[in-house]
Scaffold this active site. Structure first.
Site, mmCIF file in Angstrom:
data_model
loop_
_atom_site.group_PDB
_atom_site.id
_atom_site.type_symbol
_atom_site.label_atom_id
_atom_site.label_comp_id
_atom_site.label_asym_id
_atom_site.label_seq_id
_atom_site.Cartn_x
_atom_site.Cartn_y
_atom_site.Cartn_z
ATOM 1 N N GLU A 1 30.708 43.689 48.385
ATOM 2 C CA GLU A 1 30.769 43.197 49.801
ATOM 3 C C GLU A 1 32.143 44.206 50.349
ATOM 4 O OE1 GLU A 1 32.707 39.085 50.166
ATOM 5 O OE2 GLU A 1 31.184 38.785 48.515
ATOM 6 N N SER B 1 31.056 41.033 61.887
ATOM 7 C CA SER B 1 30.986 41.796 60.827
ATOM 8 C C SER B 1 29.650 42.760 60.934
ATOM 9 C CB SER B 1 31.338 41.604 59.442
ATOM 10 O OG SER B 1 32.644 41.071 59.324
ATOM 11 N N ASN C 1 27.421 46.624 52.198
ATOM 12 C CA ASN C 1 28.485 46.217 53.295
ATOM 13 C C ASN C 1 28.151 44.917 53.858
ATOM 14 O OD1 ASN C 1 29.041 46.031 56.410
ATOM 15 N ND2 ASN C 1 29.593 48.077 56.108
#
Length: 989
Positions: free
Chosen positions: A491, A580, A561
């Site tokens: 991540e 995000s 991501n």
């Protein structure tokens, strides 16, 4: 007499025909005709209970789903809720087996059938089922099923009194009740079991390929099925397999040996055969087969199960992941498993799961790592169809566990593996969101070896870099490399930014990074404008791309991501949900989506060149700004109305920056060239006119909107100029009216309560998206959109009826959804070229800690060599396997994020580098003056300095992550040279 004889004969023939008919196993959609009531209700399990005032719903339906994105995750409603349903069995069902399958409830619930408690399910994640055969009344009598469900954040397992680690208020959005599908299975008494281990203790069908030959396009297809005989007598059964391709053509038919099954015996039957001309499942190529497994008694079908699956070949070696004999660098997203949408939460239509997951593939992502808990079956099957690889967790939080908490994790992983082992898109089993002990990793691996030994899946955990048990690993944020098992970031790039904010020159003129503090600390990285958020994505991905396969013996296997779509979970920015995402909560792209699409278009190396200009081209005459372009070209030239503005400054491989560009109405064009000046790709942005009209676009299931009370449709709403071009700085308020059999769910925007469920909502940057949900009545639906000063727009369409009888339907969710095949089969060519040649190290010596020098090149990022803290001993000399011209050194230095090491590098005594190392999130590359040499020496020539160059990334504890051994005193040590891993490279002639 003749008439009586004929009648008797006819009766015998009719009876014989009736009892010789082959029984057809049925799987029913059990989602319709439910009622729910929030709060506890006494005696609600009773069939006689009066539920006339309760809400009518079609599943999947979380009782608090309307709160999604309107409320912070911590304030989602929790407590007791009841669900009830009355139904009738089909005619003729008397002595059959009947099973009910729930894809999942949240968090825990008691299940009742006709007033009798049949069981308790508590883990809040996994599918489960019950045998309810003996409790049901035959047609035309009515049956009643009821569930009392508790979704308290602090719910504790009844047997142990302990909570579930993954029922977590930070990341696991609490959509309570029955947010997933429910099915009813009716079988004969000799049947293939369901893959529902909890309660039923059964494992179902298992299908896998072996002896896979990608070049020859064939493989042995192995099929196993667990069968059970509930007759009072032994049965001799034949096991037959039929394989049908995507077009429904019969591909193969083969059988196993005859099997005698004793009364109440459960056993495994098997069959296998070499199958030619197979289409192998791949990234962006969701080719699937229907595998029919058939049990026959005396040549007649007693049971038939259809399993939809695909075949692919995997390998995990040399620091790389191989799919169908081709190396694939992993790139994609760590996505919250809830994968939710505004006002409906996770309980979306199957086509909408495809819509979202396909966008990842269309954006050139190849992997989704679901976070903390196993995704529901609908998302898993969706990834099969769209060709998106998955990493599947079971359930965890942020650390290992012990005792009963660990047992909960093991049991959940067991159930998840059994339930999902036929889904080809699952490539990784994740045993923990952080490292677990070797003993626990061994236990998880044993589960995989027991229930999915041939599925071609690696099992591992986040971190686990030096584990002997884990088959893959990778840290949360940093860059890991390996020559053995693949390591990929789980991540990375944790920044946030709203879609509404283009840049500081566009309405609403949000200053980059401006916003509230996060836990009292600066929060610039969580309030980005789109351009800065996208730039961060470029910089962060380049760290992994630079170390990709082909760049050496030790490589990065990629990274995912965090996250794909904005999520109703833990947040740090100015709104009450996490931003995000590279798309917003309604899956409208931000610039980060297009940025990744450019950088990720290839298995490893770039295979299709792209260019994208960030932002828009609608400004005022007073604006002079920096233009950012992301491109795979070697150089990019910018043009305004066909006049060249020069070439951009290239950084992080893909970012091209053009400073001080004065706005002028017209067309801005970016052209990317190779080193020889050949055009590779281009992009343009044109100035649009003033907002003139509203434009609506309908998105539905390819088969249309189904009137089942659960299906959804998306409506895109844009403001456009007179030529029909989107107005990219328009934020007009749009008012909607809805007529017909549908319910308004709306969309999301920055404003009061995020405009959840509102029929007045602004477009943001010229576009927004709203959602409606069908009712159980079909008919014409009309949606009209108006806004002051704009031409209105209208959509008219119809929902289609669905056949439901007595609470049962044969139309299963997801049936008929097409596979996404746009990327085509796995290419037969190599996915990368060799960029440089690794120079092997023979040995290393140092005046300090000489016995540990090997740790600086042992392919283990959890070991290091360091001197004793004295600058004079800060030297290490490596002897190469043969004299070589070393052009580059790649090194990971302890404290990589914060420490600066003044060093000198010598090649056989000749200085080839002198200077300071730079901070990084892992490895740095140091170019050397080319000198033929056998020995390379690294010398510390000054005092270390300490400054965190990534201080805005606040989610990693430096004392834990940066100095490996939690040696806090090393922060103040000024004479240390500390090397985690070092590599030497020479150019290829």
């Amino acid at each position: 007499m003749m008439k009586k004889t004929l009648l008797y004969t006819a009766l015998i023939l009719f009876t014989t025909a009736l009892f010789s008919q082959e029984f057809k196993r049925e799987k029913y959609n059990f989602n319709s005709d439910w009622k729910l009531k929030a709060g506890d209700s006494k005696n609600a399990e009773s069939p006689a209970f009066n539920d006339n005032s309760w809400e009518n719903v079609t599943l999947p339906h979380a009782y608090n789903q309307a709160e999604a994105f309107e409320k912070d995750i911590e304030h989602l409603t929790t407590g007791i809720v009841w669900y009830r349903k009355k139904f009738k069995l089909p005619k003729g069902i008397k002595n059959n087996k009947v099973f009910i399958e729930f894809e999942g409830i949240r968090q825990a619930g008691f299940i009742y059938v006709n007033g009798q408690k049949i069981g308790l399910h508590e883990n809040g994640v996994m599918a489960f089922g019950f045998d309810i055969s003996k409790l049901l009344k035959p047609y035309p009598q009515e049956n009643c099923i009821a569930l009392r469900i508790d979704n308290d954040w602090k719910y504790k397992e009844q047997a142990t009194g302990i909570p579930y680690q993954w029922n977590n208020i930070n990341f696991n959005a609490n959509y309570g009740g029955i947010p997933k599908n429910v099915f009813l299975h009716i079988t004969g008494k000799l049947y293939q079991t369901l893959p529902l281990y909890s309660n039923l203790k059964t494992t179902g069908v298992y299908i896998y390929p072996s002896q896979i030959n990608i070049e020859s396009e064939n493989a042995v297809i192995n099929v196993e099925s667990q069968i059970k005989n509930e007759f009072d007598t032994p049965k001799t059964a034949t096991f037959e397999v039929v394989i049908e391709d995507l077009e429904g053509n019969q591909k193969a038919v083969f059988s196993g040996d005859k099997t005698i099954v004793q009364p109440n015996e459960t056993k495994i039957v098997k069959a296998h055969q070499l199958v030619e001309k197979l289409n192998f499942w791949s990234w962006g190529y969701g080719y699937l087969y229907n595998i029919k497994t058939i049990l026959k008694i005396d040549g007649k079908t007693a049971d038939e199960v259809i399993t939809r699956t695909g075949f692919r070949k995997t390998d995990f070696k040399e620091g790389q992941f191989w799919l169908n004999d081709r190396v694939l660098q992993l790139k994609g997203y760590a996505q919250r498993t809830s994968n939710e949408w505004p006002a409906i939460g996770m309980s979306v239509s199957a086509w909408l799961s495809d819509f979202s997951n396909r966008m990842i593939v269309e954006g050139n992502g190849n992997l989704v790592r679901w976070m903390h808990v196993t995704p529901w079956k609908q998302d898993i099957e969706s990834c099969d169809r769209v060709g998106l690889l998955q990493a599947m967790p079971a359930g965890d939080a942020e650390k290992d566990a012990q005792g009963d908490i660990w047992k909960q994790r093991v049991n959940l992983m067991r159930d998840a593996i059994i339930y999902n082992r036929n889904n080809p898109s699952i490539i990784f089993y994740e045993s923990g969101n952080e490292s677990i002990s070797e003993a626990h990793m061994h236990e998880m691996k044993s589960l995989r070896n027991t229930y999915d030994p041939f599925g071609g899946r690696a099992i591992g955990s986040r971190e686990m870099l030096d584990s002997r048990e884990a088959e893959y690993g990778g840290e949360m944020l940093y860059i890991n490399k390996s020559a053995g098992k693949p390591l990929w970031a789980t991540e990375y790039s944790r920044d946030e930014g709203l879609r509404k904010y283009w840049d500081e020159f566009s309405p609403p003129y949000h200053k980059e990074g401006d916003g509230p503090l996060y836990r009292g600390n600066p929060a610039e990285a969580y309030n980005h404008n789109q351009d800065r958020h996208a730039i961060e994505n470029i910089v962060r991905w380049y760290d992994y791309y630079r170390e990709r396969p082909g760049t050496g013996k030790r490589v990065s296997s990629g990274g995912v991501n965090i996250i794909f779509s904005d999520s109703n979970t833990h947040h740090r920015g100015e709104v009450n949900y996490r931003t995000s995402g590279e798309v917003d909560a309604m899956r409208i792209p931000k610039d980060g989506f297009w940025t990744h699409q450019v950088m990720w278009d290839g298995w490893v190396d770039i295979e299709k060149h792209r260019t994208h200009i960030m932002g828009h081209w609608n400004y005022s005459d007073s604006v002079t700004k920096t233009i950012y372009v992301v491109s795979t070209a070697s150089k990019v030239e910018l043009f305004l109305n066909d006049s060249s503005l020069g070439f951009g400054n290239r950084s992080s491989e893909f970012l091209f920056t053009f400073e001080n560009i004065k706005w002028k109405s017209g067309t801005l064009k970016a052209i990317g060239y190779d080193e020889n000046g050949t055009i590779l790709s281009e992009d343009s942005k044109s100035t649009s006119g003033e907002p003139y009209a509203i434009k609506l676009k309908l998105n539905t299931n390819p088969n249309g909107l189904t009137a089942d009370g659960a299906d959804t449709a998306l409506i895109d709403v844009e403001t456009v100029d007179k030529e029909g071009n989107r107005c990219p700085i328009s934020n007009n308020m749009i008012s909607f009216t809805l007529e017909g059999p549908a319910e308004w769910l709306g969309g999301i925007a920055l404003g009061p309560k995020n405009y959840i469920l509102s029929k007045k909502i602004p477009v943001e940057n010229g576009i927004n998206r709203v959602m409606i949900q069908s009712m159980i009545q079909s008919g014409k639906i009309k949606i009209k959109a108006v806004s002051e000063g704009l031409q209105p727009a209208e959509l008219v369409f119809e929902s289609k009826p669905i056949e439901i009888s007595n609470g049962l339907s044969k139309q299963l969710p997801g049936t008929g959804l097409p596979s996404y095949l746009e990327r085509g089969p796995t290419p037969k060519t190599s996915s990368y070229t060799i960029k440089r040649k690794n120079v092997e190290i023979l040995n290393a010596v140092s005046p300090s800690n000489n016995n540990d020098t090997y740790k600086s090149y042992d392919d283990n990022e959890l070991t290091e060599w360091r001197n004793d803290g004295n600058i004079n001993t800060g030297t290490i000399t490596y002897t190469l396997a043969k004299p070589s011209i070393v052009n580059e050194i790649v090194v990971k230095l302890t404290g990589w994020r914060s420490k600066i090491y003044p060093i000198r590098i010598l090649a056989d005594g000749q200085e080839v580098f002198k200077g300071n190392t730079t901070q990084s999130l892992g490895y740095i590359t140091i170019p050397l003056k080319p000198v033929l040499a056998e020995k390379i020496t690294i010398e510390l020539i000054g005092i270390n300095t300490e400054k965190d160059n990534f201080s805005k990334i606040t989610e990693v504890d430096p004392t834990k992550e940066l100095d490996l051994f939690k040696d806090k005193t090393s922060v103040d040590a000024s004479g240390q040279l500390r090397i985690v891993e070092i590599e030497f490279y020479e150019k290829i002639d």
